[in-house]
Design a protein around this motif. Structure first.
Motif, PDB file in Angstrom:
ATOM      1  N   ASP A   1     -29.075  -9.668  43.011  1.00 52.37           N
ATOM      2  CA  ASP A   1     -27.857 -10.351  43.434  1.00 52.37           C
ATOM      3  C   ASP A   1     -27.973 -10.688  44.922  1.00 52.37           C
ATOM      4  N   PRO A   2     -28.172 -11.967  45.280  1.00 54.01           N
ATOM      5  CA  PRO A   2     -28.349 -12.334  46.690  1.00 54.01           C
ATOM      6  C   PRO A   2     -27.097 -12.125  47.542  1.00 54.01           C
ATOM      7  N   HIS A   3     -25.931 -12.080  46.914  1.00 52.89           N
ATOM      8  CA  HIS A   3     -24.707 -11.858  47.687  1.00 52.89           C
ATOM      9  C   HIS A   3     -24.621 -10.410  48.146  1.00 52.89           C
ATOM     10  N   PHE A   4     -24.793  -9.483  47.214  1.00 52.78           N
ATOM     11  CA  PHE A   4     -24.716  -8.062  47.549  1.00 52.78           C
ATOM     12  C   PHE A   4     -26.064  -7.508  48.010  1.00 52.78           C
ATOM     13  N   GLU A   5     -27.113  -8.303  47.851  1.00 59.84           N
ATOM     14  CA  GLU A   5     -28.466  -7.890  48.249  1.00 59.84           C
ATOM     15  C   GLU A   5     -28.865  -6.583  47.574  1.00 59.84           C
ATOM     16  N   THR A   6     -28.721  -6.570  46.250  1.00 60.01           N
ATOM     17  CA  THR A   6     -29.074  -5.385  45.485  1.00 60.01           C
ATOM     18  C   THR A   6     -29.537  -5.768  44.096  1.00 60.01           C
ATOM     19  N   ALA A   7     -30.309  -4.871  43.495  1.00 61.57           N
ATOM     20  CA  ALA A   7     -30.640  -5.013  42.082  1.00 61.57           C
ATOM     21  C   ALA A   7     -29.410  -4.658  41.262  1.00 61.57           C
ATOM     22  N   ILE A   8     -29.235  -5.331  40.129  1.00 60.05           N
ATOM     23  CA  ILE A   8     -28.145  -5.010  39.219  1.00 60.05           C
ATOM     24  C   ILE A   8     -28.699  -4.926  37.799  1.00 60.05           C
ATOM     25  N   SER A   9     -27.940  -4.300  36.920  1.00 61.53           N
ATOM     26  CA  SER A   9     -28.400  -4.111  35.551  1.00 61.53           C
ATOM     27  C   SER A   9     -28.125  -5.355  34.705  1.00 61.53           C
ATOM     28  N   ASP A  10     -28.728  -5.383  33.518  1.00 63.11           N
ATOM     29  CA  ASP A  10     -28.485  -6.503  32.593  1.00 63.11           C
ATOM     30  C   ASP A  10     -27.005  -6.610  32.235  1.00 63.11           C
ATOM     31  N   LEU A  11     -26.315  -5.466  32.171  1.00 60.50           N
ATOM     32  CA  LEU A  11     -24.897  -5.465  31.813  1.00 60.50           C
ATOM     33  C   LEU A  11     -24.026  -6.094  32.894  1.00 60.50           C
ATOM     34  N   GLU A  12     -24.573  -6.205  34.117  1.00 61.13           N
ATOM     35  CA  GLU A  12     -23.813  -6.792  35.221  1.00 61.13           C
ATOM     36  C   GLU A  12     -24.137  -8.269  35.418  1.00 61.13           C
ATOM     37  N   VAL A  13     -24.850  -8.850  34.447  1.00 63.12           N
ATOM     38  CA  VAL A  13     -25.232 -10.262  34.501  1.00 63.12           C
ATOM     39  C   VAL A  13     -24.490 -11.034  33.418  1.00 63.12           C
TER      40      VAL A  13
ATOM     41  N   PRO B   1     -38.381 -41.232  38.051  1.00 57.76           N
ATOM     42  CA  PRO B   1     -38.854 -39.869  37.761  1.00 57.76           C
ATOM     43  C   PRO B   1     -38.176 -39.309  36.516  1.00 57.76           C
ATOM     44  N   LEU B   2     -38.977 -38.618  35.695  1.00 57.96           N
ATOM     45  CA  LEU B   2     -38.442 -38.001  34.479  1.00 57.96           C
ATOM     46  C   LEU B   2     -37.765 -36.679  34.840  1.00 57.96           C
ATOM     47  N   VAL B   3     -36.446 -36.719  34.874  1.00 53.73           N
ATOM     48  CA  VAL B   3     -35.638 -35.523  35.145  1.00 53.73           C
ATOM     49  C   VAL B   3     -34.660 -35.399  33.982  1.00 53.73           C
ATOM     50  N   GLU B   4     -35.004 -34.558  33.021  1.00 56.26           N
ATOM     51  CA  GLU B   4     -34.170 -34.430  31.835  1.00 56.26           C
ATOM     52  C   GLU B   4     -32.842 -33.765  32.161  1.00 56.26           C
ATOM     53  N   ALA B   5     -31.771 -34.299  31.622  1.00 57.49           N
ATOM     54  CA  ALA B   5     -30.458 -33.654  31.712  1.00 57.49           C
ATOM     55  C   ALA B   5     -30.351 -32.667  30.558  1.00 57.49           C
ATOM     56  N   LYS B   6     -30.246 -31.385  30.867  1.00 57.99           N
ATOM     57  CA  LYS B   6     -30.255 -30.370  29.811  1.00 57.99           C
ATOM     58  C   LYS B   6     -29.214 -29.299  30.097  1.00 57.99           C
ATOM     59  N   LYS B   7     -28.705 -28.710  29.030  1.00 61.97           N
ATOM     60  CA  LYS B   7     -27.887 -27.510  29.148  1.00 61.97           C
ATOM     61  C   LYS B   7     -28.838 -26.327  29.324  1.00 61.97           C
ATOM     62  N   ILE B   8     -28.596 -25.511  30.316  1.00 67.42           N
ATOM     63  CA  ILE B   8     -29.439 -24.343  30.540  1.00 67.42           C
ATOM     64  C   ILE B   8     -28.563 -23.102  30.660  1.00 67.42           C
ATOM     65  N   MET B   9     -29.136 -21.953  30.318  1.00 70.59           N
ATOM     66  CA  MET B   9     -28.431 -20.684  30.488  1.00 70.59           C
ATOM     67  C   MET B   9     -28.710 -20.166  31.894  1.00 70.59           C
ATOM     68  N   GLN B  10     -27.656 -20.049  32.682  1.00 71.13           N
ATOM     69  CA  GLN B  10     -27.785 -19.627  34.078  1.00 71.13           C
ATOM     70  C   GLN B  10     -27.212 -18.218  34.244  1.00 71.13           C
ATOM     71  N   PRO B  11     -27.981 -17.285  34.840  1.00 74.99           N
ATOM     72  CA  PRO B  11     -27.462 -15.926  35.040  1.00 74.99           C
ATOM     73  C   PRO B  11     -26.621 -15.830  36.315  1.00 74.99           C
ATOM     74  N   PHE B  12     -25.433 -15.276  36.186  1.00 78.19           N
ATOM     75  CA  PHE B  12     -24.541 -15.076  37.330  1.00 78.19           C
ATOM     76  C   PHE B  12     -24.189 -13.592  37.444  1.00 78.19           C
ATOM     77  N   GLY B  13     -23.994 -13.121  38.671  1.00 82.03           N
ATOM     78  CA  GLY B  13     -23.515 -11.761  38.864  1.00 82.03           C
ATOM     79  C   GLY B  13     -22.074 -11.666  38.411  1.00 82.03           C
ATOM     80  N   ASP B  14     -21.738 -10.654  37.611  1.00 82.01           N
ATOM     81  CA  ASP B  14     -20.377 -10.579  37.081  1.00 82.01           C
ATOM     82  C   ASP B  14     -19.364 -10.261  38.179  1.00 82.01           C
ATOM     83  N   ARG B  15     -19.817  -9.734  39.308  1.00 83.58           N
ATOM     84  CA  ARG B  15     -18.907  -9.446  40.426  1.00 83.58           C
ATOM     85  C   ARG B  15     -18.980 -10.533  41.499  1.00 83.58           C
ATOM     86  N   SER B  16     -20.205 -10.885  41.889  1.00 85.07           N
ATOM     87  CA  SER B  16     -20.366 -11.838  42.999  1.00 85.07           C
ATOM     88  C   SER B  16     -20.177 -13.282  42.574  1.00 85.07           C
ATOM     89  N   LYS B  17     -20.447 -13.576  41.296  1.00 85.18           N
ATOM     90  CA  LYS B  17     -20.364 -14.930  40.737  1.00 85.18           C
ATOM     91  C   LYS B  17     -21.426 -15.868  41.322  1.00 85.18           C
TER      92      LYS B  17
END
Length: 528
Positions: free
Chosen positions: A190-202, A432-448
């Motif tokens: 988590d770049p906001h809190f500058e710490t590792a977090i668990s999968d459950l916090e993502v 340039p070939l830049v495909e528009a795609k839906k992607i799964m993005q991981p966010f910190g559940d606290r920091s967002k």
């Protein structure tokens, strides 16, 4: 005594609850028969980050029903209450409160002063939670109330419990049993809190994203015949190429590529397996060459079928890199900016090239210290670096091009007008070939903020060594999973479980009782 015409719960409930407490009605063993069976519930400790919500009310009501029923049966009953220090959540709340009150930030006031503020918050918030539970009528044994940071070295008066000592003792005991180890692994950072977090916090959230297609030129100007075929083996497309095309949603991580991987069965790239290709970014005279390898991970039907392997910044790439002994270069600092430390890029790139050529050995520590971010991108925010990398590659003509009306471009596609509509044929216009795609993005559940997979030194529980009893309990019928079909989910989870990262880079929370020895590689432990 005459009854009031209306029942005033606001005054009656506190009076009744006080009477229950004074009588010891909720103490462990209250109303227990001699030799009675025991029953206890450990309350899932609420975080000291505010107030209880409806979920707490529902869950604690169920616990209270069970506890009271067993107590009425004469069982030796205990409902153990407590509160969780909730490291990352509590630190965030207190930092936000400091900002709202225009007080110095955590870093400005320093660790000791900040922790004092957190303890003050805990006293206020923890008291609120206890009073809320009492208003619900929770029949907890409050004389045993616990807090998961009690007894810590900086704990104020009134927090003299033994949780701190217990945590330290268990850590050392598990280490001595070989169940805890320190290692360099990819973690959720988590770049906001500058710490590792668990999968459950993502929180993995589907967002609008892009997939850029780039050319990685083959070393020495080598060429090969690229052939696309249909399912029946009929040739659909054939051309001579001097590059391999890769598709990526994260161009900024190209700087740390260690290889390009294709599936062993992908005939399109068979002629160039084992050859070298050039990462198309950075100073031309210092461009790195990386090998083209095979691995079962790439999907021939996804993108170009060729995948860049950046082991330090992608969980799938990390596994490929481990299997193929590919160096993993960390590109970012703890705040999610491109690294600005280390030697000049020219020196680092030269070492990395000797490693890729097999001319120089490498180990984890050596690679971790190297900074392969070109000087022009150093210190940039990761998303600004993404824009710069895309712009530089495109300007050099190394972006894969396509027709402007290609539907893969999404909303950016230009709909050509037919001559009868007043337009001209635009099939020759390339972009340039830049495909528009839906992607799964991981966010910190606290920091967002967007979570960055990062290769760091952390402490882990070797969970594979401790899940055996849980697996056996279900297999032999001691524990039943309902509904029955969910047994498969349970077994799949435990039989494929990953090491659990237990270290956090936070100020508020238990500190791991480890000190580096004089050689900075051995550990001194204390359970005192």
């Amino acid at each position: 005594m005459a009854l009031d015409k209306t029942f005033d719960a606001r005054t009656a409930e506190p009076r009744l609850y006080a009477n229950w407490e004074e009588a010891g009605a909720f103490r462990a063993g209250a109303n227990a028969r001699s030799g009675a069976e025991t029953f206890s519930i450990m309350i899932p400790p609420p975080n000291v980050t505010g107030v209880l919500h409806m979920g707490h009310a529902f869950n604690n009501t169920l616990q209270d029903i069970l506890t009271r029923w067993h107590r009425m049966q004469g069982h030796d009953t205990l409902w153990q209450p407590g509160q969780d220090h909730a490291g990352i959540a509590t630190q965030m709340v207190v930092e936000r409160k400091l900002a709202e009150d225009q007080q110095p930030s955590r870093r400005e006031m320093g660790r000791e002063a900040f922790l004092k503020k957190v303890w003050e918050w805990k006293k206020q918030s923890g008291g609120t939670i206890i009073e809320q539970l009492k208003r619900l009528g929770a029949s907890c044994d409050w004389e045993r109330n616990a807090f998961t940071m009690s007894g810590a070295p900086n704990a104020p008066e009134g927090e003299e419990g033994n949780f701190h000592d217990a945590v330290i003792k268990v850590f050392v005991d598990m280490y001595n049993k070989g169940l805890i180890y320190r290692g360099k692994r990819l973690v959720n950072w988590d770049p906001h809190f500058e710490t590792a977090i668990s999968d459950l916090e993502v929180e993995n959230i589907e967002v609008d994203g892009h997939m850029w297609h780039f050319k990685y030129p083959l070393a020495g100007g080598a060429t090969y015949t690229y052939v696309e075929k249909d399912e029946e083996g009929k040739t659909l497309f054939e051309e001579e190429r001097d590059y391999i095309s890769i598709a990526t949603t994260r161009p900024e991580t190209m700087l740390g590529d260690g290889a390009v991987a294709v599936h062993p069965s992908d005939a399109r790239y068979a002629p160039i397996i084992g050859k070298l290709c050039e990462i198309p970014v950075g100073p031309k005279q210092h461009r790195r060459l990386i090998p083209i390898i095979t691995d079962d991970y790439p999907d021939p039907d996804f993108g170009s079928g060729a995948v860049k392997i950046t082991g330090a910044h992608d969980f799938n790439d990390y596994e490929v890199a481990k299997r193929g002994n590919i160096p993993m270069y960390n590109l970012m600092d703890t705040k999610g900016a491109m690294r600005a430390d280390g030697r000049p890029y020219a020196e680092e790139a030269a070492i990395a090239q000797r490693i890729a050529n097999g001319e120089e050995d490498f180990d984890e520590a050596k690679v971790a210290a190297m900074n392969l971010v070109p000087d022009a991108y150093r210190g940039m925010d990761r998303f600004e670096a993404r824009k710069a990398v895309v712009a530089d590659i495109t300007a050099e003509g190394l972006a894969v091009m396509t027709q402007a009306h290609d539907p893969r471009l999404g909303k950016a596609a230009v709909k050509p007008l037919a001559p009868e509509e007043g337009g001209e044929e635009r099939s020759h216009e390339l972009v340039p070939l830049v495909e528009a795609k839906k992607i799964m993005q991981p966010f910190g559940d606290r920091s967002k903020v967007v979570i960055e997979p990062m290769l760091t030194d952390q402490w882990f529980v070797d969970t594979a060594k401790i899940v055996g009893p849980a697996i056996d309990a279900v297999r032999n019928g001691d524990t039943k999973i309902l509904p029955e079909q969910d047994r498969k989910v349970y077994f799949h989870w435990l039989e494929n479980i990953e090491p659990w990262c237990i270290s956090r880079q936070l100020w508020w929370g238990h500190q791991i009782p480890v000190w580096l020895g004089p050689n900075k590689s051995s550990f001194d432990f204390s359970d005192k």
